[in-house]
Scaffold this motif. Structure first.
Motif, PDB file in Angstrom:
ATOM      1  N   HIS A 198       0.869  -1.175   0.000  1.00  0.00           N
ATOM      2  CA  HIS A 198       0.000   0.000   0.000  1.00  0.00           C
ATOM      3  C   HIS A 198       0.912   1.232   0.000  1.00  0.00           C
ATOM      4  O   HIS A 198       1.927   1.257   0.712  1.00  0.00           O
ATOM      5  CB  HIS A 198      -0.872   0.024   1.264  1.00  0.00           C
ATOM      6  N   TYR A 199       0.531   2.239  -0.767  1.00  0.00           N
ATOM      7  CA  TYR A 199       1.308   3.470  -0.848  1.00  0.00           C
ATOM      8  C   TYR A 199       0.404   4.626  -0.430  1.00  0.00           C
ATOM      9  O   TYR A 199      -0.566   4.930  -1.136  1.00  0.00           O
ATOM     10  CB  TYR A 199       1.861   3.666  -2.269  1.00  0.00           C
ATOM     11  N   VAL A 200       0.723   5.224   0.682  1.00  0.00           N
ATOM     12  CA  VAL A 200      -0.102   6.275   1.278  1.00  0.00           C
ATOM     13  C   VAL A 200       0.719   7.551   1.388  1.00  0.00           C
ATOM     14  O   VAL A 200       1.838   7.536   1.894  1.00  0.00           O
ATOM     15  CB  VAL A 200      -0.601   5.860   2.678  1.00  0.00           C
ATOM     16  N   ARG A 201       0.159   8.661   0.889  1.00  0.00           N
ATOM     17  CA  ARG A 201       0.835   9.945   0.982  1.00  0.00           C
ATOM     18  C   ARG A 201       0.152  10.804   2.058  1.00  0.00           C
ATOM     19  O   ARG A 201      -1.068  10.871   2.120  1.00  0.00           O
ATOM     20  CB  ARG A 201       0.812  10.698  -0.348  1.00  0.00           C
ATOM     21  N   LYS A 202       0.973  11.457   2.862  1.00  0.00           N
ATOM     22  CA  LYS A 202       0.459  12.421   3.835  1.00  0.00           C
ATOM     23  C   LYS A 202       0.268  13.739   3.081  1.00  0.00           C
ATOM     24  O   LYS A 202       1.209  14.264   2.505  1.00  0.00           O
ATOM     25  CB  LYS A 202       1.451  12.592   4.994  1.00  0.00           C
ATOM     26  N   THR A 203      -0.929  14.269   3.089  1.00  0.00           N
ATOM     27  CA  THR A 203      -1.234  15.451   2.287  1.00  0.00           C
ATOM     28  C   THR A 203      -1.294  16.737   3.095  1.00  0.00           C
ATOM     29  O   THR A 203      -1.414  17.819   2.526  1.00  0.00           O
ATOM     30  CB  THR A 203      -2.557  15.280   1.508  1.00  0.00           C
TER      31      THR A 203
END
Length: 81
Positions: A75-80
């Motif tokens: 899973h690839y999650v970006r903090k926005t």
């Protein structure tokens, strides 16, 4: 096939089952700076829907991609924010 992101950190939650992949992902993303990408490695098939649902309902994070292969879910999650 592998996602091409500038990964800031990799979180290994292999062997953990619901809800721990989401709990540990939230904790790890909280420690990252804005726009950083977290790669999460899990073996729980439920993490595909769990992390997707968590990211969809959580402000400040974006699920960029998910991959399934060799019994590992990525899973690839970006903090926005």
């Amino acid at each position: 096939m592998s996602a091409e992101f500038d990964i800031a950190e990799t979180l290994d939650v292999k062997g953990a089952s619901c809800p721990m992949p989401v709990v540990k992902t939230k904790s790890a993303i909280d420690d990252l700076s804005e726009d950083a990408v977290l790669e999460v490695l899990a073996t729980d098939a439920g993490s595909m829907s769990d992390i997707d649902g968590w990211a969809s309902g959580t402000e400040g994070v974006e699920l960029l991609d998910q991959e399934e292969g060799d019994d590992v879910y990525r899973h690839y999650v970006r903090k926005t924010e």
